[in-house]
Write a protein that holds these residues in place. Structure first.
Motif, mmCIF file in Angstrom:
data_model
loop_
_atom_site.group_PDB
_atom_site.id
_atom_site.type_symbol
_atom_site.label_atom_id
_atom_site.label_comp_id
_atom_site.label_asym_id
_atom_site.label_seq_id
_atom_site.Cartn_x
_atom_site.Cartn_y
_atom_site.Cartn_z
ATOM 1 N N TYR A 142 0.833 -1.204 0.000
ATOM 2 C CA TYR A 142 0.000 0.000 0.000
ATOM 3 C C TYR A 142 0.868 1.254 0.000
ATOM 4 C CZ TYR A 142 -3.872 -3.104 1.233
ATOM 5 O OH TYR A 142 -4.814 -4.098 1.226
ATOM 6 N N ASP A 143 0.300 2.326 -0.549
ATOM 7 C CA ASP A 143 0.972 3.622 -0.513
ATOM 8 C C ASP A 143 0.680 4.366 0.781
ATOM 9 O OD1 ASP A 143 2.148 3.710 -3.228
ATOM 10 O OD2 ASP A 143 0.055 3.627 -3.861
ATOM 11 N N ILE A 144 -0.543 4.203 1.325
ATOM 12 C CA ILE A 144 -0.962 4.905 2.534
ATOM 13 C C ILE A 144 -1.862 3.986 3.351
ATOM 14 C CG2 ILE A 144 -2.236 6.900 3.488
ATOM 15 C CD1 ILE A 144 0.130 7.858 2.012
ATOM 16 N N LEU A 145 -1.735 4.070 4.675
ATOM 17 C CA LEU A 145 -2.652 3.390 5.588
ATOM 18 C C LEU A 145 -3.468 4.450 6.325
ATOM 19 C CD1 LEU A 145 -3.772 0.974 7.201
ATOM 20 C CD2 LEU A 145 -1.778 1.192 8.718
ATOM 21 N N ILE A 146 -4.797 4.395 6.174
ATOM 22 C CA ILE A 146 -5.707 5.271 6.916
ATOM 23 C C ILE A 146 -6.279 4.429 8.050
ATOM 24 C CG2 ILE A 146 -7.730 6.768 6.806
ATOM 25 C CD1 ILE A 146 -7.283 6.975 3.795
ATOM 26 N N LEU A 147 -6.008 4.818 9.281
ATOM 27 C CA LEU A 147 -6.202 3.926 10.413
ATOM 28 C C LEU A 147 -7.015 4.584 11.521
ATOM 29 C CD1 LEU A 147 -5.316 1.211 11.753
ATOM 30 C CD2 LEU A 147 -3.239 2.386 12.492
ATOM 31 N N ASP A 148 -8.181 4.019 11.806
ATOM 32 C CA ASP A 148 -8.976 4.490 12.939
ATOM 33 C C ASP A 148 -8.306 4.042 14.238
ATOM 34 O OD1 ASP A 148 -11.119 5.616 14.333
ATOM 35 O OD2 ASP A 148 -12.190 3.712 14.383
ATOM 36 N N ILE A 149 -8.377 4.856 15.267
ATOM 37 C CA ILE A 149 -7.773 4.475 16.542
ATOM 38 C C ILE A 149 -8.659 3.512 17.317
ATOM 39 C CG2 ILE A 149 -7.155 5.327 18.838
ATOM 40 C CD1 ILE A 149 -5.819 7.648 17.626
ATOM 41 N N MET A 150 -9.941 3.817 17.406
ATOM 42 C CA MET A 150 -10.853 3.037 18.241
ATOM 43 C C MET A 150 -11.369 1.824 17.467
ATOM 44 S SD MET A 150 -10.708 4.648 21.066
ATOM 45 C CE MET A 150 -12.102 4.035 22.020
ATOM 46 N N LEU A 151 -10.575 0.758 17.461
ATOM 47 C CA LEU A 151 -10.945 -0.481 16.781
ATOM 48 C C LEU A 151 -11.164 -1.588 17.816
ATOM 49 C CD1 LEU A 151 -8.271 -0.385 13.937
ATOM 50 C CD2 LEU A 151 -10.729 -0.014 13.661
ATOM 51 N N PRO A 152 -12.026 -2.552 17.529
ATOM 52 C CA PRO A 152 -12.244 -3.649 18.476
ATOM 53 C C PRO A 152 -11.010 -4.527 18.619
ATOM 54 C CG PRO A 152 -13.367 -4.074 16.392
ATOM 55 C CD PRO A 152 -12.868 -2.664 16.323
ATOM 56 N N ARG A 153 -10.742 -4.941 19.836
ATOM 57 C CA ARG A 153 -9.678 -5.882 20.200
ATOM 58 C C ARG A 153 -8.273 -5.316 20.020
ATOM 59 N NH1 ARG A 153 -13.484 -8.719 17.680
ATOM 60 N NH2 ARG A 153 -12.360 -8.816 15.709
ATOM 61 N N LEU A 154 -7.897 -4.946 18.810
ATOM 62 C CA LEU A 154 -6.559 -4.409 18.558
ATOM 63 C C LEU A 154 -6.707 -2.974 18.066
ATOM 64 C CD1 LEU A 154 -3.558 -5.316 18.557
ATOM 65 C CD2 LEU A 154 -3.824 -5.801 16.118
ATOM 66 N N SER A 155 -6.291 -2.013 18.876
ATOM 67 C CA SER A 155 -6.512 -0.604 18.542
ATOM 68 C C SER A 155 -5.610 -0.153 17.398
ATOM 69 C CB SER A 155 -6.240 0.276 19.765
ATOM 70 O OG SER A 155 -4.848 0.362 20.023
ATOM 71 N N GLY A 156 -5.964 0.995 16.826
ATOM 72 C CA GLY A 156 -5.138 1.557 15.783
ATOM 73 C C GLY A 156 -3.737 1.888 16.268
ATOM 74 N N ILE A 157 -3.629 2.341 17.500
ATOM 75 C CA ILE A 157 -2.310 2.629 18.070
ATOM 76 C C ILE A 157 -1.476 1.359 18.148
ATOM 77 C CG2 ILE A 157 -1.143 3.256 20.222
ATOM 78 C CD1 ILE A 157 -3.208 5.457 20.580
ATOM 79 N N ASP A 158 -2.094 0.247 18.555
ATOM 80 C CA ASP A 158 -1.370 -1.031 18.609
ATOM 81 C C ASP A 158 -0.950 -1.474 17.209
ATOM 82 O OD1 ASP A 158 -1.590 -1.246 21.370
ATOM 83 O OD2 ASP A 158 -3.510 -2.304 21.253
ATOM 84 N N VAL A 159 -1.850 -1.320 16.247
ATOM 85 C CA VAL A 159 -1.532 -1.697 14.869
ATOM 86 C C VAL A 159 -0.336 -0.896 14.364
ATOM 87 C CG1 VAL A 159 -2.335 -1.632 12.479
ATOM 88 C CG2 VAL A 159 -3.869 -2.433 14.291
ATOM 89 N N CYS A 160 -0.359 0.403 14.575
ATOM 90 C CA CYS A 160 0.725 1.260 14.116
ATOM 91 C C CYS A 160 2.041 0.889 14.788
ATOM 92 C CB CYS A 160 0.376 2.717 14.388
ATOM 93 S SG CYS A 160 1.483 3.906 13.593
#
Length: 227
Positions: free
Chosen positions: A47-65
């Motif tokens: 991907y060229d860009i990841l658009i990532l919500d923070i408030m996600l179920p189980r694994l948050s956007g902050i954790d993903v990042c």
């Protein structure tokens, strides 16, 4: 060339609106509704860009990042969130995001930020790699084929700049600016530093630092396409 994006958002109505708008702007946008699904797609696609919500179920956007940065991925990340306190923004940037957009937002602003991020790879990744070369940005150590490279401070800056862009070509001007900013010396200093860096990097295994005549320099295997 169309931008290839991933949107990770658990609000399906918002996701559908964003995907449709981005596609009208000529972009291609995949969608994932959870952090786990988003991680899987990032690992499977370029991907060229990841658009990532923070408030996600189980694994948050902050954790993903944070996971992506720990893996050494320099994919630019734009976080979407309804959380707008300074502490919330600090947490997002500390995890490795590149930009931050507060909900609700205007679609033209989203597109503007996406296009700005697309012009560069992220500088947040702390572990970089190209072929058998690895760089640890925090410890400033570069290793190739198990051997720690002996680098000068200037050599490190050049190698980090080249590796972050690998396998793309980096111009002489960009490399000079990475080392000296706007005060570029009117000498062949860059050529000398690159000669020494090439000798150190190419000491083990196949040549990895290449001159691309008329374009600049790159880190990668031989015969890569100039980009």
């Amino acid at each position: 060339m169309s931008l290839f994006l991933l949107l990770v958002e658990d609000d399906f109505d918002l996701a559908a609106t964003v995907v449709q708008y981005l596609e009208l702007e000529g972009m291609i946008c995949d969608h994932a509704a959870s952090g786990e699904a988003g991680l899987t797609l990032v690992r499977e696609n370029d991907y060229d860009i990841l658009i990532l919500d923070i408030m996600l179920p189980r694994l948050s956007g902050i954790d993903v990042c944070r996971i992506l940065r720990d893996e050494g991925r320099d994919l630019p990340v734009l976080m979407l969130t309804a959380l707008d306190t300074l502490d919330d923004k600090t947490a997002g940037f500390s995890s490795g995001t590149d930009d931050y957009l507060i909900k609700p937002f205007d679609m033209p602003e989203l597109v503007m930020r996406v296009r700005a991020l697309a012009r560069r790879r992220s500088g947040q990744a702390r572990l970089l790699s190209a072929c058998d070369l690895t760089l640890n940005v925090d410890t400033r150590e570069a290793v190739r084929s198990g051997r720690k490279l002996a680098l000068t401070p200037t050599g490190w800056v050049l190698l980090e700049t080249l590796t972050r862009s690998s396998p793309a070509v980096v111009t002489r001007q960009r490399l000079a600016q990475a080392v000296w900013g706007d005060d570029i010396p009117e000498t062949n200093s860059l050529k000398v530093h690159l000669h020494n860096l090439r000798r150190e990097v190419n000491k083990d295994g196949m040549p990895l630092l290449h001159t691309v005549p008329g374009h600049g320099y790159r880190i990668g295997p031989p015969h890569e396409t100039v980009s």
